[in-house]
Design an enzyme around this catalytic site. Structure first.
Site, PDB file in Angstrom:
ATOM      1  N   SER A   4      20.782 -91.855 -64.883  1.00 24.51           N
ATOM      2  CA  SER A   4      22.255 -90.669 -64.769  1.00 24.51           C
ATOM      3  C   SER A   4      22.183 -90.559 -63.232  1.00 24.51           C
ATOM      4  O   SER A   4      21.717 -90.790 -62.532  1.00 24.51           O
ATOM      5  CB  SER A   4      21.951 -88.855 -65.585  1.00 24.51           C
ATOM      6  OG  SER A   4      21.648 -89.115 -66.537  1.00 24.51           O
ATOM      7  N   ASP A  11      24.365 -79.107 -57.929  1.00 26.06           N
ATOM      8  CA  ASP A  11      25.882 -78.651 -58.548  1.00 26.06           C
ATOM      9  C   ASP A  11      25.777 -79.745 -59.370  1.00 26.06           C
ATOM     10  O   ASP A  11      27.274 -79.014 -60.240  1.00 26.06           O
ATOM     11  CB  ASP A  11      26.712 -78.294 -57.213  1.00 26.06           C
ATOM     12  CG  ASP A  11      25.897 -76.933 -56.340  1.00 26.06           C
ATOM     13  OD1 ASP A  11      24.824 -75.767 -56.756  1.00 26.06           O
ATOM     14  OD2 ASP A  11      26.121 -76.761 -55.300  1.00 26.06           O
TER      15      ASP A  11
END
Length: 147
Positions: A4, A11
């Site tokens: 990914s 964050d």
């Protein structure tokens, strides 16, 4: 492997899934992208052959209709789009197997320009030259959790 995008951003919203904040302000759980990054680092440090693709957000749309954009380290160069059709991810994985001299030992991001912007990608050797030029993910960036 298919991983990914977002591994350099602690964050990132995917890192927040399953994360709880403790009374002292520290966090427990979550950090899926950081754990994926840790596994990727193990693989890149091994003697095994690998290719790691970091697709942007996956779309359930037809593949082969967009210009693909490669990058490293979550760069947004080439398009502001953060997404890519699943079919294009599958095609990129196949092309990595068919072109090992180009893609073996590499780790990179994959996104697609919006439909109608640019020409659909068909030459995957040229794709690497145009966008990566030999670059690969820098695993010194971002945070990798301890065991």
């Amino acid at each position: 492997i298919c991983s990914s995008m977002g591994g350099t951003d602690p964050d990132h919203m995917l890192n927040k899934i399953g994360r709880t904040t403790l009374e002292d302000g520290s966090h427990e759980g979550g950090n899926i992208l950081q754990w994926k990054r840790k596994a990727e680092k193990y693989l890149t440090d091994s003697q095994l052959k690998y290719t790691i693709i970091h697709p942007g957000g996956l779309q359930n749309e037809k593949g082969g209709e967009r210009e693909l954009v490669l990058g490293v380290d979550d760069s947004m160069d080439g398009t502001e789009s953060r997404t890519v059709p699943r079919e294009d991810v599958a095609e990129m994985m196949l092309q990595c197997l068919l072109n090992p001299k180009v893609y073996s030992g590499r780790s990179f991001d994959l996104r697609a320009k919006p439909q109608g912007e640019g020409e659909p990608t068909s030459d995957f050797v040229k794709l690497e030259k145009d966008w990566l030029g030999g670059k690969s993910t820098n695993y010194e960036l971002g945070e990798i959790p301890d065991l």
